[in-house]
Design a protein around this motif. Structure first.
Motif, PDB file in Angstrom:
ATOM      1  N   PRO A 147       0.791  -1.241   0.000  1.00  0.00           N
ATOM      2  CA  PRO A 147       0.000   0.000   0.000  1.00  0.00           C
ATOM      3  C   PRO A 147       0.819   1.285   0.000  1.00  0.00           C
ATOM      4  O   PRO A 147       0.345   2.321  -0.480  1.00  0.00           O
ATOM      5  CB  PRO A 147      -0.842  -0.118   1.277  1.00  0.00           C
ATOM      6  N   ILE A 148       2.044   1.250   0.535  1.00  0.00           N
ATOM      7  CA  ILE A 148       2.845   2.471   0.571  1.00  0.00           C
ATOM      8  C   ILE A 148       3.280   2.904  -0.819  1.00  0.00           C
ATOM      9  O   ILE A 148       3.692   4.048  -1.022  1.00  0.00           O
ATOM     10  CB  ILE A 148       4.087   2.305   1.472  1.00  0.00           C
ATOM     11  N   ASN A 149       3.181   1.996  -1.807  1.00  0.00           N
ATOM     12  CA  ASN A 149       3.557   2.327  -3.181  1.00  0.00           C
ATOM     13  C   ASN A 149       2.349   2.643  -4.057  1.00  0.00           C
ATOM     14  O   ASN A 149       2.478   2.790  -5.269  1.00  0.00           O
ATOM     15  CB  ASN A 149       4.350   1.173  -3.798  1.00  0.00           C
ATOM     16  N   ILE A 150       1.169   2.738  -3.442  1.00  0.00           N
ATOM     17  CA  ILE A 150      -0.052   3.103  -4.159  1.00  0.00           C
ATOM     18  C   ILE A 150      -0.472   4.499  -3.716  1.00  0.00           C
ATOM     19  O   ILE A 150      -0.691   4.740  -2.522  1.00  0.00           O
ATOM     20  CB  ILE A 150      -1.189   2.101  -3.872  1.00  0.00           C
ATOM     21  N   TYR A 151      -0.585   5.420  -4.649  1.00  0.00           N
ATOM     22  CA  TYR A 151      -0.960   6.785  -4.307  1.00  0.00           C
ATOM     23  C   TYR A 151      -2.476   6.982  -4.307  1.00  0.00           C
ATOM     24  O   TYR A 151      -2.978   7.908  -3.673  1.00  0.00           O
ATOM     25  CB  TYR A 151      -0.289   7.762  -5.273  1.00  0.00           C
ATOM     26  N   GLN A 152      -3.206   6.128  -5.015  1.00  0.00           N
ATOM     27  CA  GLN A 152      -4.669   6.147  -5.008  1.00  0.00           C
ATOM     28  C   GLN A 152      -5.174   4.832  -5.578  1.00  0.00           C
ATOM     29  O   GLN A 152      -4.720   4.400  -6.640  1.00  0.00           O
ATOM     30  CB  GLN A 152      -5.208   7.311  -5.849  1.00  0.00           C
ATOM     31  N   TYR A 153      -6.126   4.200  -4.896  1.00  0.00           N
ATOM     32  CA  TYR A 153      -6.721   2.959  -5.383  1.00  0.00           C
ATOM     33  C   TYR A 153      -7.901   3.250  -6.293  1.00  0.00           C
ATOM     34  O   TYR A 153      -8.568   4.285  -6.169  1.00  0.00           O
ATOM     35  CB  TYR A 153      -7.201   2.094  -4.218  1.00  0.00           C
ATOM     36  N   ASN A 154      -8.189   2.298  -7.182  1.00  0.00           N
ATOM     37  CA  ASN A 154      -9.396   2.347  -7.986  1.00  0.00           C
ATOM     38  C   ASN A 154     -10.603   2.018  -7.099  1.00  0.00           C
ATOM     39  O   ASN A 154     -10.463   1.646  -5.939  1.00  0.00           O
ATOM     40  CB  ASN A 154      -9.283   1.369  -9.154  1.00  0.00           C
ATOM     41  N   THR A 155     -11.808   2.107  -7.652  1.00  0.00           N
ATOM     42  CA  THR A 155     -13.035   2.081  -6.855  1.00  0.00           C
ATOM     43  C   THR A 155     -13.228   0.796  -6.061  1.00  0.00           C
ATOM     44  O   THR A 155     -13.541   0.832  -4.863  1.00  0.00           O
ATOM     45  CB  THR A 155     -14.254   2.311  -7.762  1.00  0.00           C
ATOM     46  N   ILE A 156     -13.042  -0.362  -6.693  1.00  0.00           N
ATOM     47  CA  ILE A 156     -13.367  -1.622  -6.020  1.00  0.00           C
ATOM     48  C   ILE A 156     -12.499  -1.839  -4.790  1.00  0.00           C
ATOM     49  O   ILE A 156     -12.998  -2.076  -3.678  1.00  0.00           O
ATOM     50  CB  ILE A 156     -13.251  -2.814  -6.994  1.00  0.00           C
ATOM     51  N   ILE A 157     -11.188  -1.748  -4.940  1.00  0.00           N
ATOM     52  CA  ILE A 157     -10.291  -2.003  -3.817  1.00  0.00           C
ATOM     53  C   ILE A 157     -10.447  -0.933  -2.742  1.00  0.00           C
ATOM     54  O   ILE A 157     -10.372  -1.225  -1.540  1.00  0.00           O
ATOM     55  CB  ILE A 157      -8.835  -2.097  -4.297  1.00  0.00           C
ATOM     56  N   ALA A 158     -10.697   0.295  -3.154  1.00  0.00           N
ATOM     57  CA  ALA A 158     -10.842   1.384  -2.185  1.00  0.00           C
ATOM     58  C   ALA A 158     -12.050   1.202  -1.288  1.00  0.00           C
ATOM     59  O   ALA A 158     -12.087   1.734  -0.167  1.00  0.00           O
ATOM     60  CB  ALA A 158     -10.933   2.717  -2.919  1.00  0.00           C
ATOM     61  N   ASN A 159     -13.067   0.443  -1.738  1.00  0.00           N
ATOM     62  CA  ASN A 159     -14.306   0.323  -0.976  1.00  0.00           C
ATOM     63  C   ASN A 159     -14.616  -1.091  -0.487  1.00  0.00           C
ATOM     64  O   ASN A 159     -15.607  -1.291   0.225  1.00  0.00           O
ATOM     65  CB  ASN A 159     -15.478   0.811  -1.833  1.00  0.00           C
ATOM     66  N   ALA A 160     -13.819  -2.081  -0.842  1.00  0.00           N
ATOM     67  CA  ALA A 160     -14.094  -3.466  -0.461  1.00  0.00           C
ATOM     68  C   ALA A 160     -13.562  -3.764   0.939  1.00  0.00           C
ATOM     69  O   ALA A 160     -12.712  -3.046   1.468  1.00  0.00           O
ATOM     70  CB  ALA A 160     -13.462  -4.421  -1.470  1.00  0.00           C
ATOM     71  N   ASP A 161     -14.087  -4.846   1.541  1.00  0.00           N
ATOM     72  CA  ASP A 161     -13.505  -5.387   2.772  1.00  0.00           C
ATOM     73  C   ASP A 161     -12.319  -6.249   2.362  1.00  0.00           C
ATOM     74  O   ASP A 161     -12.467  -7.404   1.952  1.00  0.00           O
ATOM     75  CB  ASP A 161     -14.529  -6.230   3.532  1.00  0.00           C
ATOM     76  N   ASP A 162     -11.119  -5.692   2.476  1.00  0.00           N
ATOM     77  CA  ASP A 162      -9.931  -6.348   1.941  1.00  0.00           C
ATOM     78  C   ASP A 162      -9.241  -7.276   2.931  1.00  0.00           C
ATOM     79  O   ASP A 162      -8.386  -8.070   2.539  1.00  0.00           O
ATOM     80  CB  ASP A 162      -8.930  -5.286   1.470  1.00  0.00           C
ATOM     81  N   PHE A 163      -9.588  -7.189   4.218  1.00  0.00           N
ATOM     82  CA  PHE A 163      -8.941  -8.017   5.241  1.00  0.00           C
ATOM     83  C   PHE A 163     -10.027  -8.711   6.060  1.00  0.00           C
ATOM     84  O   PHE A 163     -10.826  -8.055   6.737  1.00  0.00           O
ATOM     85  CB  PHE A 163      -8.041  -7.161   6.140  1.00  0.00           C
ATOM     86  N   LEU A 164     -10.051 -10.037   5.982  1.00  0.00           N
ATOM     87  CA  LEU A 164     -11.111 -10.823   6.596  1.00  0.00           C
ATOM     88  C   LEU A 164     -10.525 -12.017   7.355  1.00  0.00           C
ATOM     89  O   LEU A 164      -9.377 -12.418   7.100  1.00  0.00           O
ATOM     90  CB  LEU A 164     -12.090 -11.312   5.523  1.00  0.00           C
TER      91      LEU A 164
END
Length: 393
Positions: A147-164
Motif C-alpha cells: 500500500p505504501i507504493n499506491i498513491y490512489q486505489y481504484n473504486t473496487i479495492i478502495a471500498n471493499a472489505d480487503d482483510f477478513l
C-alpha cells in the motif's frame, strides 16, 4: 635492599590473592545470573522481520480546478511483524494500521485497524495452511502491491472489505505456479449493524467469502499472472461474484502491469452506487449492480536510483436493478491518472522520495443526473514525500 625485596614480594602476593578473588567473584556472578535473552532465543530473531511501512507526504488539493488547501500527513503507517518459529514449519504475520481509527468489530472480535493476525503451517515444501485474519486474496497487481507504493486505489479495492478472518490453503505447483483457496467471513460487522433497516433482505446462516486464485510465472518471470475468482454471500438468495485478472510483463528496466476487474452483485456490497443514488445510505441498498474496471501501471527505471511511473485507471458503475424507468443503467465513470517520479538515494536502504500527481474525474450519465441530481466533478492532489518499508530486524 632486603626490605625492598620483601615489600615487592608482599605486593605480588597481595595482587595475586585479590586477582584470584576477583576472578572467583566474576565466575560466581556469571553462573548465578542468566542473560535475559539467551543465545538460542537470539537465533530466532534471524527469522523475524520487524517493518514499519510508511508513506508520508505534503498534499496540495484541488477540486474542480480550485485550490482547496495543503497539509502534511502520514498517509500510510502499518507496523508489521512476520517470520518463522519452530524452524520453517510454523510462520506468522501481524500488521496493524495506525492510520485507521481502531474499532472492535462484532464478528471477528478484532480492531478494524488490524490488517493481518494469522498463524500458518508448512505441511511440506509445496503445501501450506494459515488461520486468522488475513488479506482476502482477490487477485490483481493493484491489490498485490504494498500500500505504501499506491498513491490512489481504484473504486473496487478502495471500498471493499480487503482483510477478513478465515482459513487459507496454498499449493506451490511445479513450473512456478501457485494455487490458493480461502474460506473467509464475508464481513467484519454483523448483519444487524449493516442491514437491519433494510426489510428486503435476510441474513445468511453462513455469510462467507470463497476466494480462489492462480499465480503463474512464465519465461523466467518475463510474464506473470495473478488471476482470481471470488464468490461472496452475505444474505439469503443474494450473492456477489468478483473476477480479477492481473497480468505483468517484467523487462530489464520496465515493468508493465494490467488488471481487469469485474464485480457483479445481486446486492451492492461496495455501497458506491447505493451512496450515490440515496439520500440516506444507512437505510437503503441497491440491488443488481455491476462494477467494471481497468488498471494499468507502467514503471521505468531510466537510471539507477531513479524511477518514473504512470498509472491510469477507469471504473464504470451500473445499476441494473434501478426501479426508475430510465433508458440507461449506467450511473458513473470514474477516471484516474497518476504520474510519479521516485528517487531512492540509498543502496542498502529501501527508502525513496517521490513527487506524484493524482488526478480524478467523475462523469455521470444524463439519466443519473436527471434522476439523482448528480453532477460531474474532478479532483487533483499533488503529493511530495517519502515512502519506505523501514526494516528494523
Amino acid at each position: 635492599m632486603k626490605q625492598i625485596i620483601l615489600s615487592l614480594g608482599l605486593m605480588l602476593l597481595f595482587t595475586t590473592i585479590v586477582s584470584a578473588q576477583m576472578h572467583k567473584q566474576t565466575d560466581t556472578v556469571s553462573n548465578a545470573y542468566k542473560p535475559l535473552v539467551s543465545a538460542d532465543r537470539l537465533k530466532l530473531l534471524e527469522h523475524i522481520d520487524f517493518i514499519a511501512n510508511m508513506q508520508y507526504a505534503n498534499s496540495t488539493a484541488f477540486e474542480n480546478g480550485t485550490y482547496t488547501g495543503s497539509s502534511f500527513a502520514m498517509n500510510q503507517f502499518r507496523l508489521e511483524i512476520k517470520g518463522y518459529v519452530l524452524d520453517s514449519t510454523v510462520f506468522f504475520r501481524f500488521r496493524n494500521r495506525y492510520t485507521r481509527t481502531p474499532t472492535v468489530q462484532s464478528v471477528d472480535k478484532l480492531d478494524s485497524s488490524v490488517d493481518m493476525a494469522f498463524v500458518g503451517f508448512h505441511l511440506s515444501d509445496k503445501l501450506s495452511l494459515a488461520f486468522g485474519k488475513m488479506i482476502a486474496d482477490y487477485g490483481g497487481y493493484e491489490f498485490d502491491t504494498n500500500p505504501i507504493n499506491i498513491y490512489q486505489y481504484n473504486t473496487i479495492i478502495a471500498n471493499a472489505d480487503d482483510f477478513l478472518t478465515g482459513a487459507h490453503f496454498a499449493w506451490n505447483a511445479p513450473k512456478n505456479q501457485q494455487f490458493m483457496f480461502q474460506v473467509l467471513n464475508a464481513r467484519t460487522k454483523s448483519f444487524s449493524e449493516l442491514y437491519d433497516d433494510i426489510p428486503e433482505i435476510t441474513e445468511a446462516k453462513f455469510p462467507a467469502a470463497f476466494v480462489g486464485n492462480w499465480r503463474g510465472s512464465f519465461a523466467d518471470g518475463l510474464f506473470s499472472t495473478f488471476w482470481s475468482y471470488s464468490y461472496i454471500q452475505e444474505t439469503k438468495g443474494k450473492n456477489v461474484q468478483y473476477i480479477a485478472l492481473g497480468n505483468q510483463i517484467k523487462l530489464k528496466k520496465t515493468v508493465i502491469q494490467y488488471d481487469f476487474k469485474y464485480m457483479a452483485g445481486q446486492i451492492d456490497r461496495l455501497g458506491v452506487i447505493s451512496d450515490l443514488v440515496a439520500d440516506d445510505f444507512s437505510s437503503f441498498i441497491a440491488f443488481d449492480t455491476d462494477y467494471i474496471e481497468h488498471w494499468l501501471r507502467v514503471q521505468h527505471s531510466f537510471v539507477p536510483q531513479w524511477n518514473v511511473s504512470l498509472t491510469a485507471m477507469v471504473s464504470d458503475a451500473y445499476w441494473n436493478g434501478n426501479p426508475e424507468t430510465i433508458s440507461d443503467n449506467h450511473i458513473r465513470t470514474a477516471w484516474g491518472i497518476i504520474p510519479a517520479l521516485e528517487y531512492a538515494p540509498f543502496e542498502k536502504l529501501n527508502l525513496k522520495f517521490f513527487i506524484a500527481y493524482v488526478g480524478r474525474k467523475y462523469k455521470y450519465s444524463s439519466d443519473a443526473k436527471a434522476n439523482f441530481g448528480l453532477t460531474d466533478s474532478n479532483t487533483g492532489q499533488l503529493l511530495l514525500g517519502f515512502s519506505s518499508p523501514l526494516k528494523f530486524l
